[in-house]
Scaffold this motif. Structure first.
Motif, PDB file in Angstrom:
ATOM      1  N   GLU A 120      10.114   3.121 -10.259  1.00 29.41           N
ATOM      2  CA  GLU A 120       9.478   3.360  -8.724  1.00 29.41           C
ATOM      3  C   GLU A 120      10.770   3.559  -7.992  1.00 29.41           C
ATOM      4  O   GLU A 120      10.725   4.701  -7.189  1.00 29.41           O
TER       5      GLU A 120
ATOM      6  N   ASN B  11       7.649  -1.408  -4.189  1.00 33.80           N
ATOM      7  CA  ASN B  11       8.858  -0.775  -4.862  1.00 33.80           C
ATOM      8  C   ASN B  11       9.219   0.723  -4.402  1.00 33.80           C
ATOM      9  O   ASN B  11      10.276   0.941  -4.043  1.00 33.80           O
ATOM     10  N   PHE B  12       7.886   1.258  -4.431  1.00 35.26           N
ATOM     11  CA  PHE B  12       8.166   2.943  -4.229  1.00 35.26           C
ATOM     12  C   PHE B  12       8.235   3.289  -2.831  1.00 35.26           C
ATOM     13  O   PHE B  12       9.369   3.796  -2.454  1.00 35.26           O
ATOM     14  N   ASP B  31       3.322  -1.204   7.046  1.00 36.26           N
ATOM     15  CA  ASP B  31       2.825  -2.078   6.030  1.00 36.26           C
ATOM     16  C   ASP B  31       1.957  -3.082   6.477  1.00 36.26           C
ATOM     17  O   ASP B  31       2.137  -3.903   8.013  1.00 36.26           O
ATOM     18  N   SER B  32       0.781  -3.681   6.036  1.00 37.39           N
ATOM     19  CA  SER B  32       0.002  -4.703   6.562  1.00 37.39           C
ATOM     20  C   SER B  32       0.546  -6.191   6.271  1.00 37.39           C
ATOM     21  O   SER B  32       0.001  -7.078   6.701  1.00 37.39           O
ATOM     22  N   GLN B  33       1.574  -6.155   5.401  1.00 39.50           N
ATOM     23  CA  GLN B  33       2.352  -7.455   5.324  1.00 39.50           C
ATOM     24  C   GLN B  33       3.604  -7.619   6.030  1.00 39.50           C
ATOM     25  O   GLN B  33       4.676  -6.956   5.998  1.00 39.50           O
ATOM     26  N   ALA B  50       0.575  -3.186  10.337  1.00 37.67           N
ATOM     27  CA  ALA B  50      -0.607  -2.544  10.815  1.00 37.67           C
ATOM     28  C   ALA B  50      -1.335  -2.376   9.612  1.00 37.67           C
ATOM     29  O   ALA B  50      -0.950  -2.138   8.400  1.00 37.67           O
ATOM     30  N   ASP B  51      -2.959  -2.325   9.588  1.00 38.60           N
ATOM     31  CA  ASP B  51      -3.604  -2.028   8.652  1.00 38.60           C
ATOM     32  C   ASP B  51      -3.713  -0.231   8.821  1.00 38.60           C
ATOM     33  O   ASP B  51      -4.295   0.118   9.730  1.00 38.60           O
ATOM     34  N   ALA B  52      -3.420   0.327   8.089  1.00 36.97           N
ATOM     35  CA  ALA B  52      -3.352   1.971   8.291  1.00 36.97           C
ATOM     36  C   ALA B  52      -4.721   2.490   8.013  1.00 36.97           C
ATOM     37  O   ALA B  52      -4.895   3.753   8.289  1.00 36.97           O
ATOM     38  N   GLY B  74      -0.354   0.925  -3.997  1.00 32.81           N
ATOM     39  CA  GLY B  74      -0.459   0.188  -5.218  1.00 32.81           C
ATOM     40  C   GLY B  74      -1.800   0.227  -5.613  1.00 32.81           C
ATOM     41  O   GLY B  74      -2.515   1.284  -5.632  1.00 32.81           O
ATOM     42  N   ASN B  76      -4.776  -0.613  -4.022  1.00 31.04           N
ATOM     43  CA  ASN B  76      -5.758  -0.612  -3.309  1.00 31.04           C
ATOM     44  C   ASN B  76      -6.066   1.285  -3.269  1.00 31.04           C
ATOM     45  O   ASN B  76      -5.953   2.007  -1.992  1.00 31.04           O
ATOM     46  N   GLN B  79      -8.664   2.637  -0.421  1.00 32.57           N
ATOM     47  CA  GLN B  79      -7.867   2.554   1.180  1.00 32.57           C
ATOM     48  C   GLN B  79      -7.073   3.498   1.055  1.00 32.57           C
ATOM     49  O   GLN B  79      -6.963   4.482   1.906  1.00 32.57           O
ATOM     50  N   LYS B  98       0.760   8.306  -3.550  1.00 36.41           N
ATOM     51  CA  LYS B  98       1.285   7.700  -4.794  1.00 36.41           C
ATOM     52  C   LYS B  98      -0.180   7.224  -5.466  1.00 36.41           C
ATOM     53  O   LYS B  98      -0.945   6.804  -5.011  1.00 36.41           O
ATOM     54  N   GLU B 120       5.716   5.757 -12.050  1.00 38.18           N
ATOM     55  CA  GLU B 120       5.883   5.129 -13.412  1.00 38.18           C
ATOM     56  C   GLU B 120       5.493   5.938 -14.550  1.00 38.18           C
ATOM     57  O   GLU B 120       6.236   5.947 -15.549  1.00 38.18           O
TER      58      GLU B 120
HETATM   59  N1  LIG Z   1      -4.375  -0.343   4.411  1.00 41.67           N
HETATM   60  C1  LIG Z   1      -2.934  -0.815   4.333  1.00 41.67           C
HETATM   61  N2  LIG Z   1      -2.177  -0.859   5.490  1.00 41.67           N
HETATM   62  C2  LIG Z   1      -0.881  -0.868   5.170  1.00 41.67           C
HETATM   63  N3  LIG Z   1      -0.323  -1.319   4.076  1.00 41.67           N
HETATM   64  C3  LIG Z   1      -1.300  -1.628   3.197  1.00 41.67           C
HETATM   65  C4  LIG Z   1      -2.476  -1.432   3.038  1.00 41.67           C
HETATM   66  N4  LIG Z   1      -2.836  -1.809   1.839  1.00 41.67           N
HETATM   67  C5  LIG Z   1      -2.022  -2.182   1.011  1.00 41.67           C
HETATM   68  N5  LIG Z   1      -0.807  -1.880   1.805  1.00 41.67           N
HETATM   69  C6  LIG Z   1       0.845  -2.389   1.449  1.00 41.67           C
HETATM   70  O1  LIG Z   1       0.817  -1.498   0.429  1.00 41.67           O
HETATM   71  C7  LIG Z   1       1.788  -2.087  -0.285  1.00 41.67           C
HETATM   72  C8  LIG Z   1       1.544  -1.510  -1.764  1.00 41.67           C
HETATM   73  O2  LIG Z   1       2.513  -2.128  -2.631  1.00 41.67           O
HETATM   74  P1  LIG Z   1       2.262  -2.782  -3.900  1.00 41.67           P
HETATM   75  O3  LIG Z   1       3.726  -3.514  -4.416  1.00 41.67           O
HETATM   76  O4  LIG Z   1       1.149  -3.354  -4.232  1.00 41.67           O
HETATM   77  O5  LIG Z   1       2.319  -1.563  -4.912  1.00 41.67           O
HETATM   78  P2  LIG Z   1       2.682  -1.030  -6.122  1.00 41.67           P
HETATM   79  O6  LIG Z   1       2.315   0.487  -6.588  1.00 41.67           O
HETATM   80  O7  LIG Z   1       2.898  -2.020  -7.172  1.00 41.67           O
HETATM   81  O8  LIG Z   1       4.385  -0.482  -5.798  1.00 41.67           O
HETATM   82  P3  LIG Z   1       5.218   0.034  -6.480  1.00 41.67           P
HETATM   83  O9  LIG Z   1       4.637   0.643  -7.499  1.00 41.67           O
HETATM   84  O10 LIG Z   1       5.842   0.992  -5.400  1.00 41.67           O
HETATM   85  O11 LIG Z   1       5.960  -1.338  -6.710  1.00 41.67           O
HETATM   86  C9  LIG Z   1       1.857  -3.749  -0.173  1.00 41.67           C
HETATM   87  O12 LIG Z   1       2.981  -3.768   0.636  1.00 41.67           O
HETATM   88  C10 LIG Z   1       0.567  -3.538   0.755  1.00 41.67           C
HETATM   89  O13 LIG Z   1       0.727  -4.694   1.757  1.00 41.67           O
END
Ligand SMILES: Nc1ncnc2c1ncn2[C@@H]1O[C@H](COP(=O)(O)OP(=O)(O)OP(=O)(O)O)[C@@H](O)[C@H]1O
Ligand SMILES: Nc1ncnc2c1ncn2[C@@H]1O[C@H](COP(=O)(O)OP(=O)(O)OP(=O)(O)O)[C@@H](O)[C@H]1O
Lengths: 219, 219
Positions: A120, B11-12, B31-33, B50-52, B74, B76, B79, B98, B120
């Motif tokens: 990534e 990560n990405f 990011d929501s976290q 924020a929840d985007a 990721g 989601n 969403q 992505k 990936e």
């Molecule tokens: N509605 C939303 N608004 C804002 N952020 C969100 C929302 N839904 C998910 N996220 C964020 O998106 C991020 C997704 O990252 P995650 O590690 O799950 O993805 P990933 O595909 O495994 O990432 P990577 O492959 O880049 O490691 C998380 O940090 C999560 O908090």
């Protein structure tokens, strides 16, 4: 034909297993989740449901005889470290492990991983560069700051010939090839009197700075 | 300097935001976290929890004025599709998303994503090719089957000069540059009388098949 074991069939592992199999190699694909193993079964030599954190399993799967073993367990960081440790104790020839972050990568190297990949993050950096200078289509880092870059012909070059532009003397940049859109073909080492069209993509070789300087000047 | 919003800091996404910021651009990271937003705060212009999946939020964050918006959520999947839809309704200029798998990718394109990336999977294919022919260090696909490949000098070429090997006439393969290990430097368009050393890396341009034929013959 070579032999590989791929442990962990997330997006990355699944695609590694499938690509190696389609390139004609023998691939044993392993995952602890049944549905992942079922999905890969048409794209590998043998698909096995197992918890790979078991040294006896790794030995009997033939880890020591493989050309390489790929470990990609996603967020299961401690398990990936233990599995790499087991593989190197079994004298596996070449172990490649996917890491989540730099610390995970450091630990994997310490226990003997021959290569650590950050898929990534590596793609993220490439995307950022592409967004930063959109006329750069792709590039290959050679070393010492030298790159090969595919560049959409900048406006300042359109209509001019290579001999007029004299890129080698003025910018120390070489035009290796030109990717033409119409007709679609690749012209290797184009002749000096070639005139650049606005749909051409230039394959340039030079240092990072020299190419960036050329791009800025010719916008 | 350009302006970007990056939604989703896995990560990405995290690395995209950080790289764009380090390239000197304005970056709003969302990011929501909370912990992800805190980690990015030193590597972006503005970090927002924020929840985007909220069109009013996207509008007030300036989505329509940005050079590009990157969406990387990721797993989601639903969403990410809704967010891309909202962005295109707000007339965002360029949206990159992505995707987890080909179907997710198709849906993202349907709702207007300008570019869909599979980090990936793309890296997995590259790794499989590298494992399949280890003397290939890296390569850049040009089109129509043409590639630029970095190849560790095959044994059959060591000690011979380029004029003796006559690669252009016999294999239709061009030696663009040579990466020497000792001294570490890149020799662009090497002279005909250059003699290949066993530690040299050749930067070749030609078709896939021609380079593969050369590699097999010269082992
Ligand atoms: N509605 C939303 N608004 C804002 N952020 C969100 C929302 N839904 C998910 N996220 C964020 O998106 C991020 C997704 O990252 P995650 O590690 O799950 O993805 P990933 O595909 O495994 O990432 P990577 O492959 O880049 O490691 C998380 O940090 C999560 O908090
Ligand atoms: N001990 C183990 N033995 C075998 N398989 C395992 C083990 N631990 C985890 N796995 C598998 O590893 C895989 C990891 O994939 P996951 O999707 O979590 O990773 P990821 O990093 O998000 O993948 P990617 O980035 O490749 O999408 C899962 O399919 C999981 O079942």
């Amino acid at each position: 034909m070579k032999k590989f074991i791929v442990i962990g069939l997330g997006n990355f592992g699944f695609q590694v297993a499938r690509s190696l199999f389609e390139l004609g190699h023998e691939v044993v694909a392993v995952d602890s989740q049944k549905d992942r193993v079922q999905q890969i079964s048409d794209y590998c030599t043998r698909a096995v449901i197992a918890d790979a954190e078991d040294q006896e399993f790794l030995r009997s799967a033939g880890a020591a005889e493989m050309d390489a073993v790929v470990v990609s367990l996603g967020d299961n960081i401690s398990q990936s470290i233990i599995i790499v440790l087991f593989l190197k104790e079994l004298k596996a020839r070449y172990v490649i492990a996917k890491a989540n972050d730099p610390n995970h990568g450091k630990a994997l190297r310490r226990v003997g991983a021959d290569r650590v990949v950050f898929p990534e993050q590596e793609m993220a950096v490439k995307l950022a560069h592409k967004l930063s200078s959109p006329s750069v289509i792709d590039s290959l880092d050679l070393s010492e700051g030298y790159v090969i870059t595919e560049l959409l012909a900048p406006l300042g070059m359109v209509g001019k010939s290579l001999v007029e532009l004299d890129l080698r003397k003025i910018y120390k940049v070489f035009v290796m090839a030109i990717r033409e859109a119409v007709p679609e073909r690749v012209l290797v080492l184009p002749p000096a009197e070639y005139r650049i069209k606005d749909s051409d993509v230039l394959v340039l070789l030079g240092s990072d700075e020299d190419i960036a300087r050329l791009e800025k000047k010719m916008r």
